[in-house]
Scaffold this motif. Structure first.
Motif, PDB file in Angstrom:
ATOM      1  N   LEU A 186       0.829  -1.191   0.000  1.00  0.00           N
ATOM      2  CA  LEU A 186       0.000   0.000   0.000  1.00  0.00           C
ATOM      3  C   LEU A 186       0.873   1.255   0.000  1.00  0.00           C
ATOM      4  O   LEU A 186       1.894   1.319   0.670  1.00  0.00           O
ATOM      5  CB  LEU A 186      -0.921  -0.009   1.231  1.00  0.00           C
ATOM      6  CG  LEU A 186      -1.952  -1.139   1.273  1.00  0.00           C
ATOM      7  CD1 LEU A 186      -2.747  -1.075   2.570  1.00  0.00           C
ATOM      8  CD2 LEU A 186      -2.884  -1.089   0.082  1.00  0.00           C
ATOM      9  N   GLY A 187       0.433   2.238  -0.759  1.00  0.00           N
ATOM     10  CA  GLY A 187       1.190   3.489  -0.865  1.00  0.00           C
ATOM     11  C   GLY A 187       1.082   4.024  -2.274  1.00  0.00           C
ATOM     12  O   GLY A 187       0.981   3.253  -3.229  1.00  0.00           O
ATOM     13  N   LEU A 188       1.122   5.345  -2.411  1.00  0.00           N
ATOM     14  CA  LEU A 188       0.860   5.964  -3.703  1.00  0.00           C
ATOM     15  C   LEU A 188       2.087   6.618  -4.343  1.00  0.00           C
ATOM     16  O   LEU A 188       2.023   6.992  -5.519  1.00  0.00           O
ATOM     17  CB  LEU A 188      -0.253   7.011  -3.556  1.00  0.00           C
ATOM     18  CG  LEU A 188      -1.593   6.512  -3.039  1.00  0.00           C
ATOM     19  CD1 LEU A 188      -2.599   7.664  -3.006  1.00  0.00           C
ATOM     20  CD2 LEU A 188      -2.126   5.385  -3.907  1.00  0.00           C
ATOM     21  N   GLU A 189       3.173   6.759  -3.624  1.00  0.00           N
ATOM     22  CA  GLU A 189       4.302   7.518  -4.152  1.00  0.00           C
ATOM     23  C   GLU A 189       4.855   6.903  -5.426  1.00  0.00           C
ATOM     24  O   GLU A 189       5.075   7.598  -6.429  1.00  0.00           O
ATOM     25  CB  GLU A 189       5.411   7.624  -3.096  1.00  0.00           C
ATOM     26  CG  GLU A 189       5.038   8.447  -1.872  1.00  0.00           C
ATOM     27  CD  GLU A 189       4.171   7.675  -0.880  1.00  0.00           C
ATOM     28  OE1 GLU A 189       4.006   6.440  -1.080  1.00  0.00           O
ATOM     29  OE2 GLU A 189       3.668   8.292   0.077  1.00  0.00           O
ATOM     30  N   ARG A 190       5.105   5.603  -5.409  1.00  0.00           N
ATOM     31  CA  ARG A 190       5.675   4.944  -6.581  1.00  0.00           C
ATOM     32  C   ARG A 190       4.717   5.007  -7.773  1.00  0.00           C
ATOM     33  O   ARG A 190       5.118   5.312  -8.903  1.00  0.00           O
ATOM     34  CB  ARG A 190       6.009   3.487  -6.255  1.00  0.00           C
ATOM     35  CG  ARG A 190       7.162   3.318  -5.274  1.00  0.00           C
ATOM     36  CD  ARG A 190       7.357   1.875  -4.845  1.00  0.00           C
ATOM     37  NE  ARG A 190       6.219   1.370  -4.074  1.00  0.00           N
ATOM     38  CZ  ARG A 190       5.249   0.607  -4.558  1.00  0.00           C
ATOM     39  NH1 ARG A 190       5.276   0.221  -5.819  1.00  0.00           N
ATOM     40  NH2 ARG A 190       4.256   0.202  -3.785  1.00  0.00           N
ATOM     41  N   VAL A 191       3.449   4.705  -7.513  1.00  0.00           N
ATOM     42  CA  VAL A 191       2.459   4.691  -8.595  1.00  0.00           C
ATOM     43  C   VAL A 191       2.284   6.093  -9.172  1.00  0.00           C
ATOM     44  O   VAL A 191       2.182   6.273 -10.390  1.00  0.00           O
ATOM     45  CB  VAL A 191       1.112   4.148  -8.088  1.00  0.00           C
ATOM     46  CG1 VAL A 191       0.136   3.983  -9.243  1.00  0.00           C
ATOM     47  CG2 VAL A 191       1.298   2.813  -7.388  1.00  0.00           C
ATOM     48  N   ARG A 192       2.269   7.077  -8.307  1.00  0.00           N
ATOM     49  CA  ARG A 192       2.093   8.455  -8.770  1.00  0.00           C
ATOM     50  C   ARG A 192       3.261   8.888  -9.645  1.00  0.00           C
ATOM     51  O   ARG A 192       3.076   9.560 -10.676  1.00  0.00           O
ATOM     52  CB  ARG A 192       1.931   9.396  -7.576  1.00  0.00           C
ATOM     53  CG  ARG A 192       1.560  10.823  -7.973  1.00  0.00           C
ATOM     54  CD  ARG A 192       1.367  11.702  -6.759  1.00  0.00           C
ATOM     55  NE  ARG A 192       0.125  11.396  -6.048  1.00  0.00           N
ATOM     56  CZ  ARG A 192       0.064  10.924  -4.818  1.00  0.00           C
ATOM     57  NH1 ARG A 192       1.171  10.682  -4.131  1.00  0.00           N
ATOM     58  NH2 ARG A 192      -1.099  10.680  -4.247  1.00  0.00           N
ATOM     59  N   SER A 193       4.458   8.511  -9.272  1.00  0.00           N
ATOM     60  CA  SER A 193       5.628   8.903 -10.059  1.00  0.00           C
ATOM     61  C   SER A 193       5.605   8.259 -11.437  1.00  0.00           C
ATOM     62  O   SER A 193       5.944   8.906 -12.441  1.00  0.00           O
ATOM     63  CB  SER A 193       6.916   8.534  -9.315  1.00  0.00           C
ATOM     64  OG  SER A 193       7.094   7.124  -9.254  1.00  0.00           O
TER      65      SER A 193
END
Length: 435
Positions: free
Chosen positions: A27-34
């Motif tokens: 879970l987490g959005l940083e990688r996907v957002r980048s």
């Protein structure tokens, strides 16, 4: 990874992504957002995001069917799939083709650089890329797990729906409805409409919507439904919470999806579309037609023929309770044969407690993978719960289903449930028999 070594087939891509990134949940959005930003794929389509414990797939299908009936071009991303990955990505009601899917996987691969992505994250970004290659009017995105930190949440919803809140995936989302409700409310956006199809939402969901200034519509408070055996009607207030004129839509046909709970999903879908009517106007005729034509495999799906065969992906107590109620409304069957397989990290005891009175014979199936519960262990859980009627163990759901077909009388029914894996294996067996 160079272009020369990229897989040339969908199966090749799936094997690579699964082998390299794995099915692990991160879970987490940083990688996907980048990677989303590097991908540079944009769309003018309105985005509807659908989260919740149960009912997500049905609600997505209703939205898709209604919008298609209204003449719009629609992309729809759901998970997991039953028979093949293409089911997850639909454009204008049709599964994505091999070429478009491999192009999308490749585009994400090139955009990610050295950024690691999970199997679900890579697939979510690939679906978005595929949608951006078409002049779509609407994109429907189903949350994979939770909401706040799910990969789907890197895309801002013009309207977000939370269908229901129950205890599931507690190792990731928390062990109370309040904690889970907060995670699911993470798909709401400030100043935009948000719909809660659960008539008893956790305080955390209500508080989060208020804190960010989302325009929250709650089932039973701001909108709802009623009906008789022939038809049903939808109602809503002009504005939440329960303010303004009362607006009614009468004479609606029941959704083609079976089960009383589908009216909760249908009312939430209609409420979402009502909030977007200035940009996506939808007629009542399109709503009627869309609901009458909607299909979702594995959601209280009753196959033609005898004995009756019911497929349901119910894998938590809330869904099992709905399945038990729907089975009770089917009429009389001398015996019910359950093809039952579950994952070890699910609430097996809760599901059994709600289904035990509906089942006469338990045909228990081992499920594959590290999370799959073996049939013998499942039998032990049933015996510990005091279930002492017919228990049999099989290596797979397909083998259990074959035994059920051999044992069940013409007037009996067979119910396959407990996991997407259970239903998928049975559905594959049914297709093999027919072809």
């Amino acid at each position: 990874m160079t272009a020369r070594t990229e897989p040339s087939t969908v199966d090749g891509w799936l094997a690579l992504i699964e082998r390299r990134h794995g099915q692990k949940i991160e879970l987490g959005l940083e990688r996907v957002r980048s990677v989303r930003d590097a991908l540079g794929a944009n769309s003018n389509a309105l985005v509807l995001t659908v989260g919740g414990t149960n009912g997500k797939g049905s609600t997505c299908a209703m939205l898709e069917s209604i919008l298609l009936a209204a003449g719009y071009r629609v992309g729809c991303y759901t998970s997991p799939h039953l028979l093949r990955y293409h089911e997850r990505v639909r454009i204008d009601g049709r599964e994505i083709g091999d070429a478009a899917l491999t192009d999308a996987f490749a585009a994400v691969e090139r955009a990610r650089g050295d950024t690691p992505l999970t199997y679900f994250e890579h697939g979510t970004l690939a679906a978005w890329f595929a949608f951006c290659q078409q002049p779509l009017d609407a994109v429907i995105l189903e949350v994979g797990l939770g909401g706040r930190l799910d990969a789907v949440n890197v895309f801002d919803a013009d309207c977000a729906i939370v269908t229901s809140i129950a205890l599931d995936h507690m190792e990731y989302l928390g062990d109370t409805r309040e904690r889970i409700g907060f995670e699911k409310a993470g798909i709401f956006r400030s100043g935009r409409p948000a719909v809660c199809g659960d008539p008893q939402p956790p305080v955390s969901l209500l508080a989060h919507a208020e804190a960010i200034g989302a325009r929250l519509w709650v089932s039973g408070r701001d909108f709802g439904f009623g009906g008789d055996r022939q038809q049903w009607g939808y109602w809503r207030y002009a504005a939440p919470p329960a303010q303004g004129a009362l607006i009614r839509r009468a004479g609606l046909a029941y959704p083609a999806l079976r089960g009383a709970n589908q009216l909760l999903n249908a009312a939430a879908a209609i409420t979402a579309l009502e909030q977007l009517r200035e940009r996506l106007p939808v007629s009542m005729q399109a709503i009627r037609q869309g609901l009458m034509q909607v299909e979702v495999p594995g959601r209280f799906q009753v196959l033609p023929g005898r004995p009756a065969v019911v497929l349901d992906v119910a894998h938590n107590p809330q869904a099992a309770g709905v399945l038990a109620e729907n089975l009770g409304n089917m009429g009389f069957y001398p015996d019910t044969w359950a093809v039952f397989g579950m994952l070890a990290d699910k609430d097996v005891d809760g599901v059994v407690a709600l289904m035990r009175e509906r089942v006469d014979h338990w045909l228990l199936a081992s499920l594959p993978g590290p999370r799959g519960l073996q049939a013998e262990a499942l039998a032990g859980r049933l015996r510990a719960a005091g279930v002492d009627n017919d228990l049999r163990c099989f290596d797979s759901p397909a083998a259990a289903f074959a035994a059920a077909q051999k044992s069940a009388a013409e007037g009996d029914r067979i119910v396959a449930f407990g996991s997407f894996l259970t239903v998928a294996d049975v559905l594959a067996a049914v297709h093999a028999q027919r072809h």
